[in-house]
Design an enzyme around this catalytic site. Structure first.
Site, PDB file in Angstrom:
ATOM      1  N   TYR A   1      -2.623 -13.451  -6.576  1.00 47.54           N
ATOM      2  CA  TYR A   1      -1.375 -14.120  -6.192  1.00 47.54           C
ATOM      3  C   TYR A   1      -1.409 -15.617  -6.488  1.00 47.54           C
ATOM      4  O   TYR A   1      -0.433 -16.315  -6.252  1.00 47.54           O
ATOM      5  CB  TYR A   1      -1.080 -13.891  -4.709  1.00 47.54           C
ATOM      6  CG  TYR A   1      -0.775 -12.445  -4.407  1.00 47.54           C
ATOM      7  CD1 TYR A   1       0.481 -11.910  -4.659  1.00 47.54           C
ATOM      8  CD2 TYR A   1      -1.753 -11.604  -3.899  1.00 47.54           C
ATOM      9  CE1 TYR A   1       0.759 -10.575  -4.407  1.00 47.54           C
ATOM     10  CE2 TYR A   1      -1.492 -10.263  -3.649  1.00 47.54           C
ATOM     11  CZ  TYR A   1      -0.219  -9.763  -3.900  1.00 47.54           C
ATOM     12  OH  TYR A   1       0.047  -8.432  -3.665  1.00 47.54           O
TER      13      TYR A   1
ATOM     14  N   TYR B   1       7.803  -8.214  -1.809  1.00 47.99           N
ATOM     15  CA  TYR B   1       7.542  -8.859  -0.521  1.00 47.99           C
ATOM     16  C   TYR B   1       6.609 -10.056  -0.661  1.00 47.99           C
ATOM     17  O   TYR B   1       6.522 -10.891   0.238  1.00 47.99           O
ATOM     18  CB  TYR B   1       6.972  -7.848   0.471  1.00 47.99           C
ATOM     19  CG  TYR B   1       5.482  -7.630   0.396  1.00 47.99           C
ATOM     20  CD1 TYR B   1       4.647  -8.077   1.426  1.00 47.99           C
ATOM     21  CD2 TYR B   1       4.892  -6.970  -0.678  1.00 47.99           C
ATOM     22  CE1 TYR B   1       3.283  -7.878   1.382  1.00 47.99           C
ATOM     23  CE2 TYR B   1       3.527  -6.765  -0.738  1.00 47.99           C
ATOM     24  CZ  TYR B   1       2.728  -7.213   0.292  1.00 47.99           C
ATOM     25  OH  TYR B   1       1.367  -7.017   0.244  1.00 47.99           O
ATOM     26  N   ARG B   2       5.888 -10.171  -1.755  1.00 47.86           N
ATOM     27  CA  ARG B   2       5.131 -11.371  -2.104  1.00 47.86           C
ATOM     28  C   ARG B   2       4.792 -11.280  -3.584  1.00 47.86           C
ATOM     29  O   ARG B   2       4.823 -10.204  -4.172  1.00 47.86           O
ATOM     30  CB  ARG B   2       3.874 -11.556  -1.262  1.00 47.86           C
ATOM     31  CG  ARG B   2       2.818 -10.469  -1.350  1.00 47.86           C
ATOM     32  CD  ARG B   2       1.586 -10.887  -0.565  1.00 47.86           C
ATOM     33  NE  ARG B   2       0.618  -9.816  -0.435  1.00 47.86           N
ATOM     34  CZ  ARG B   2      -0.624  -9.983   0.002  1.00 47.86           C
ATOM     35  NH1 ARG B   2      -1.058 -11.197   0.332  1.00 47.86           N
ATOM     36  NH2 ARG B   2      -1.460  -8.972   0.123  1.00 47.86           N
TER      37      ARG B   2
END
Length: 523
Positions: free
Chosen positions: A91, A464-465
């Site tokens: 991420y 969601y991310r």
């Protein structure tokens, strides 16, 4: 210092002045602006290594030092990018959204305060799942953690990015209870009952009086969280469950439709995850052990992998926690439901307090072995995740899988996918594993990801991310009323952080800096 990445409006001289001001409040030993320092804070799994380079980093050891850094940042309008431990691999890791930002490394803040009677804990950003586990074991506390697949990471950081674990307390964000936050102007606030001086109920009641603010600091750039309260799961009397394998890709439908009612009824209180065959193969072997053919892996190789590991096309692990008699009753319900779904195999498992324990995510043990999957292709491995939220509906899950699987084949990538259950939703986690030393493969990742986002958007599904590269892209998909949510986020950002110093671009929220190449904030 001309080679240092600079944020908008900065010269090398101004950055040098800001660096010296940081050294004056922290000491030179906590300020890092050398070439090696900057490389150390790059995204190790970056799709494009040219992006997200920091100007440097600072390491704080106390909330007072964080406040001092924030005051300097306001003076120079210096963008800071706070990280807890920087282990959110896939991420963005340690890297900032905005190139030229200074990474605010909070990994040295490692204090733990545990209330053994209430089963609550206060952690600072640098506390990893290993640290908290060791603390619990050393103090013989009757509580279990919920750990993610990468337990190197921060307990706080994981919860603040809506990470998940394996036990009934696995939706970590839901177990936050009370935060301490340094606001962008340097003010210090405690949320919930923490706003009441010396309140013994700070970790007992999450709301306090008036608006509840904890979730405002989740996946946002509205402040720097320096303490987080969290609820811990009491050590259960027993653990029962089963590992269930299904034979065909289309069995996903019956798996979802069987498990979802049990989750909603809270017969199952954990958040199980249905995963495909590559979850085992990518951790325990490499692709070259199976094939040297380019393109997505073929059905005959998939069959060989399944035979080797004695697994289905899909598998799911279901666990029951708590009193033994309650678990026995629930297990009968679970056994009947899963048996009626037509599985390939059911492997029961059970444990009672006092027996030897398996050390796994199911028992709250920190683990990192799932990260071995990045070695699947060889070379410098990495991955990013595409994870839309969908309904708990078997037909919808199967349709989402088929669309996504077809894209993996189109782009020549091996499919690693899972469907993780909340109480009412599924998170469809798709791992894009890659080899950074394969230029042809790396050239496919960005168009592949953008295609998946567009496919999901067409059916009303949003992530969601997401990775740093795609925060603006994903934020743009949340487009109700011409992007009203973005406007709300920007209003809050500009009110709290008029100089735009805290993590510009985080979750697509830019504030004073404005999105590079886009509209100015507030436009």
């Amino acid at each position: 210092m001309a080679d240092i990445p600079l944020p908008p409006g900065f010269t090398a001289q101004k950055m040098d002045e800001a660096r010296r001001a940081l050294e004056s409040v922290l000491g030179a030993s906590k300020v890092f602006f050398e070439d090696l320092d900057r490389r150390s804070y790059l995204d190790k799994f970056a799709v494009n290594d040219a992006l997200h380079h920091p100007a440097g980093a600072v390491a704080c050891e106390s909330v007072e030092e964080v406040q001092a850094v924030v005051r300097v940042a306001n003076q120079y309008r210096l963008p800071l990018f706070p990280i807890s431990r920087g282990k959110n691999l896939g991420y963005g890791g340690t890297a900032p959204v905005l190139a030229g930002s200074v990474v605010l490394d909070l990994s040295r803040m490692k204090r733990i305060e545990f209330d053994a009677e209430l089963g609550t804990v206060i952690v600072e950003p640098g506390v990893s799942f290993y640290d908290l586990y060791d603390y619990v074991q050393a103090n013989n506390l009757p509580y279990w953690l919920s750990t993610p697949g990468n337990s190197w990471g921060s307990v706080m950081g994981n919860a603040l990015d809506r990470g998940v674990g394996y036990t009934p307390y696995g939706e970590h964000t839901k177990n936050i209870c009370g935060l301490e936050v340094v606001l962008p102007d340097g003010d210090l606030v405690r949320t919930g009952m923490g706003a009441f001086t010396n309140a013994p109920t700070w970790q007992a009641y999450p709301f306090g009086f008036g608006p509840g603010w904890d979730q405002m600091f989740v996946q946002s750039n509205f402040g720097i969280v320096t303490k987080m309260g969290m609820w811990m799961m009491p050590e259960p009397e027993s653990l029962m469950g089963m590992d269930v394998e299904f034979d065909r890709p289309e069995d996903l439908k019956v798996m979802v439709d069987t498990i979802a009612p049990l989750r909603r009824e809270r017969v199952l209180t954990q958040s199980p995850s249905i995963g495909n065959w590559l979850r085992a193969a990518a951790v325990l072997t490499r692709r070259t052990d199976w094939t040297d053919k380019p393109g997505a892996i073929t059905d005959d190789v998939i069959d060989a992998i399944r035979r080797r590991f004695d697994i289905g096309w899909w598998g799911v692990s279901l666990r029951l926690y708590g009193r033994e008699e309650v678990n026995k009753a629930a297990y009968k319900i679970l056994e009947t439901a899963m048996g009626n779904a037509g599985p390939l195999s059911i492997r029961p498992t059970s444990w009672v307090k006092g027996q030897p324990m398996e050390y796994s995510g199911w028992t709250g043990t920190p683990i990192t072995f799932p990260m071995q999957n990045v070695n699947w292709y060889g070379g410098r491995g990495g991955h990013i995740g595409f994870s839309p939220i969908i309904e708990q509906d078997g037909d919808k899950a199967l349709a989402q899988f088929r669309r996504t699987y077809a894209r993996y084949q189109e782009y020549g990538m091996d499919y690693q996918g899972s469907f993780a259950f909340g109480e009412r939703h599924l998170t469809n986690v798709n791992a894009m594993i890659f080899n950074k030393d394969d230029p042809a493969m790396m050239a496919r990742i960005d168009p592949f990801f953008r295609t998946l986002v567009a496919d999901a958007k067409q059916h009303g599904y949003g992530e969601y991310r997401t990775h740093l590269d795609y925060m603006d892209l994903v934020a743009d998909t949340y487009d109700f009323n011409n992007g009203a949510m973005r406007r709300l986020n920007e209003k809050v950002k500009n009110a709290l952080d008029p100089n735009g110093i805290i993590a510009p671009g985080k979750s697509g929220i830019w504030g004073a800096y404005g999105r590079p190449g886009g509209e100015e904030a507030g436009a």
